[in-house]
Design an enzyme around this catalytic site. Sequence first.
Site, PDB file in Angstrom:
ATOM      1  N   LYS A  50       0.797  -1.234   0.000  1.00 27.88           N
ATOM      2  CA  LYS A  50       0.000   0.000   0.000  1.00 27.88           C
ATOM      3  C   LYS A  50       0.831   1.285   0.000  1.00 27.88           C
ATOM      4  O   LYS A  50       0.371   2.326   0.460  1.00 27.88           O
ATOM      5  CB  LYS A  50      -1.004   0.021   1.166  1.00 27.88           C
ATOM      6  CG  LYS A  50      -1.855  -1.213   1.321  1.00 27.88           C
ATOM      7  CD  LYS A  50      -2.310  -1.821   0.024  1.00 27.88           C
ATOM      8  CE  LYS A  50      -3.430  -1.036  -0.634  1.00 27.88           C
ATOM      9  NZ  LYS A  50      -3.747  -1.649  -1.969  1.00 27.88           N
ATOM     10  N   GLY A  52       2.240   2.566  -2.880  1.00 28.44           N
ATOM     11  CA  GLY A  52       2.327   3.158  -4.212  1.00 28.44           C
ATOM     12  C   GLY A  52       2.971   2.227  -5.231  1.00 28.44           C
ATOM     13  O   GLY A  52       3.549   2.679  -6.224  1.00 28.44           O
ATOM     14  N   THR A  54       1.514   0.023  -7.382  1.00 27.80           N
ATOM     15  CA  THR A  54       0.829   0.030  -8.672  1.00 27.80           C
ATOM     16  C   THR A  54       1.169   1.307  -9.445  1.00 27.80           C
ATOM     17  O   THR A  54       1.415   1.270 -10.661  1.00 27.80           O
ATOM     18  CB  THR A  54      -0.692  -0.044  -8.447  1.00 27.80           C
ATOM     19  OG1 THR A  54      -0.964  -1.037  -7.454  1.00 27.80           O
ATOM     20  CG2 THR A  54      -1.423  -0.369  -9.726  1.00 27.80           C
ATOM     21  N   TRP A  55       1.184   2.397  -8.749  1.00 30.25           N
ATOM     22  CA  TRP A  55       1.542   3.699  -9.344  1.00 30.25           C
ATOM     23  C   TRP A  55       2.952   3.626  -9.959  1.00 30.25           C
ATOM     24  O   TRP A  55       3.164   3.992 -11.118  1.00 30.25           O
ATOM     25  CB  TRP A  55       1.491   4.746  -8.230  1.00 30.25           C
ATOM     26  CG  TRP A  55       1.598   6.173  -8.652  1.00 30.25           C
ATOM     27  CD1 TRP A  55       1.599   6.666  -9.928  1.00 30.25           C
ATOM     28  CD2 TRP A  55       1.725   7.304  -7.780  1.00 30.25           C
ATOM     29  NE1 TRP A  55       1.703   8.032  -9.899  1.00 30.25           N
ATOM     30  CE2 TRP A  55       1.781   8.435  -8.590  1.00 30.25           C
ATOM     31  CE3 TRP A  55       1.790   7.457  -6.385  1.00 30.25           C
ATOM     32  CZ2 TRP A  55       1.910   9.727  -8.048  1.00 30.25           C
ATOM     33  CZ3 TRP A  55       1.910   8.728  -5.853  1.00 30.25           C
ATOM     34  CH2 TRP A  55       1.964   9.846  -6.687  1.00 30.25           C
ATOM     35  N   HIS A 110       7.050  -7.437  -2.214  1.00 32.69           N
ATOM     36  CA  HIS A 110       6.787  -6.728  -0.956  1.00 32.69           C
ATOM     37  C   HIS A 110       7.680  -7.281   0.158  1.00 32.69           C
ATOM     38  O   HIS A 110       7.481  -6.961   1.323  1.00 32.69           O
ATOM     39  CB  HIS A 110       5.331  -6.918  -0.515  1.00 32.69           C
ATOM     40  CG  HIS A 110       4.317  -6.179  -1.329  1.00 32.69           C
ATOM     41  ND1 HIS A 110       4.497  -4.880  -1.749  1.00 32.69           N
ATOM     42  CD2 HIS A 110       3.082  -6.532  -1.760  1.00 32.69           C
ATOM     43  CE1 HIS A 110       3.416  -4.499  -2.418  1.00 32.69           C
ATOM     44  NE2 HIS A 110       2.552  -5.478  -2.452  1.00 32.69           N
ATOM     45  N   SER A 140      -4.490   2.753   4.472  1.00 30.60           N
ATOM     46  CA  SER A 140      -4.681   2.158   3.147  1.00 30.60           C
ATOM     47  C   SER A 140      -4.735   0.627   3.241  1.00 30.60           C
ATOM     48  O   SER A 140      -5.565  -0.029   2.610  1.00 30.60           O
ATOM     49  CB  SER A 140      -3.544   2.604   2.227  1.00 30.60           C
ATOM     50  OG  SER A 140      -3.731   2.100   0.935  1.00 30.60           O
ATOM     51  N   LYS A 233      -6.582   9.492 -13.619  1.00 29.04           N
ATOM     52  CA  LYS A 233      -6.500   8.706 -14.855  1.00 29.04           C
ATOM     53  C   LYS A 233      -6.395   7.218 -14.552  1.00 29.04           C
ATOM     54  O   LYS A 233      -7.079   6.390 -15.166  1.00 29.04           O
ATOM     55  CB  LYS A 233      -5.266   9.154 -15.661  1.00 29.04           C
ATOM     56  CG  LYS A 233      -5.555  10.202 -16.717  1.00 29.04           C
ATOM     57  CD  LYS A 233      -5.987   9.483 -18.000  1.00 29.04           C
ATOM     58  CE  LYS A 233      -6.418  10.458 -19.051  1.00 29.04           C
ATOM     59  NZ  LYS A 233      -5.786  10.254 -20.347  1.00 29.04           N
TER      60      LYS A 233
END
Length: 297
Positions: A50, A52, A54-55, A110, A140, A233
Amino acid sequence: LACDKDQGRKRATLGEVEGILLPSTTVNNWDQIQKFKAKDDDLLICTYPKSGTTWTQEIVDMIEQNGDVEKCQRSVIHLRHPFIEWSLLPQPSGVDQANTMPSPRILKTHLPSQLLPPSFWESTCKIIYVARNAKDCMVSYYHFQRMSQTLPEPGTWEEYFENFMNGKVSCGPWYDHVKGWWKAKDKHQILFLFYEDMKENPKREIQKVMKFMGKNLDEMILDKIVQETSFEKMKENPMINRSTVPKTIMDQSISPFMRKGIVGDWKNHFTVAQNEKFNNDYKKKMEGTSLTFRMEI
Ligand code: A3P
């Protein structure tokens, strides 16, 4: 297997490796994971859950594809980059996925630094570590565990608050994770980024990633990547927002995968008493490290 044939109708359970809680399916596959063979041209994206991930995956992919949006739509993001310790059927394990992928590979983990498969340290692969302040991470993670069957039920917020502080969550204590990786950058090629910096100035941080990857994209492409990887987006992008994942595994009516994407949401969750308790404990656990975080921007 912790998840039965119904694929996630039952909550996953956790097991332990060297005192660190991890999904039981990961623990059961630990031998294969530890033997994973990293390559010199791998790029590993590493985070505490959690923070970031994926970002960062989308940013790295956009850079790798020179800003080509269509190429980044080739598959859902959680299948583009093998998740090394992922071992939940019916999907092939992260190791199996990585082994069949052509180089240069972009991988995700992770794992805390002490549990990383040793071949990563023996290779010259690049590592990007992204850290997020503990309070927002906790919030998160709590909402993620409410909606995702791939982890146990989080319990009440009060219970979760204690469990997070005590490291009784998957991937172990946040504190040791960030400190361990902060130290690791002295012995390996690691770009250490902060979620808060990315929110504050995405272009500057994306530029850092680009340089680290040895890429040189022109200004227009860079601006496009900044736009395409904005929270708004990405939230609408079906290749990213997990909308293709069945509701029996991730129930986004409970909490969306792309939830808020802000710094400081902890203020909407922590009571004054919790904040005080957290801060006292934090001071002790983070004593002596040069690593500092911003809890607001
Ligand atoms: P919140 O739950 O606080 O909204 P990970 O990918 O490591 O699981 O991290 C998930 C967190 O990153 C979620 O935080 C999610 O909303 C946030 N996030 C994902 N994409 C983002 C983006 N483009 N900009 C800002 N935050 C993003």
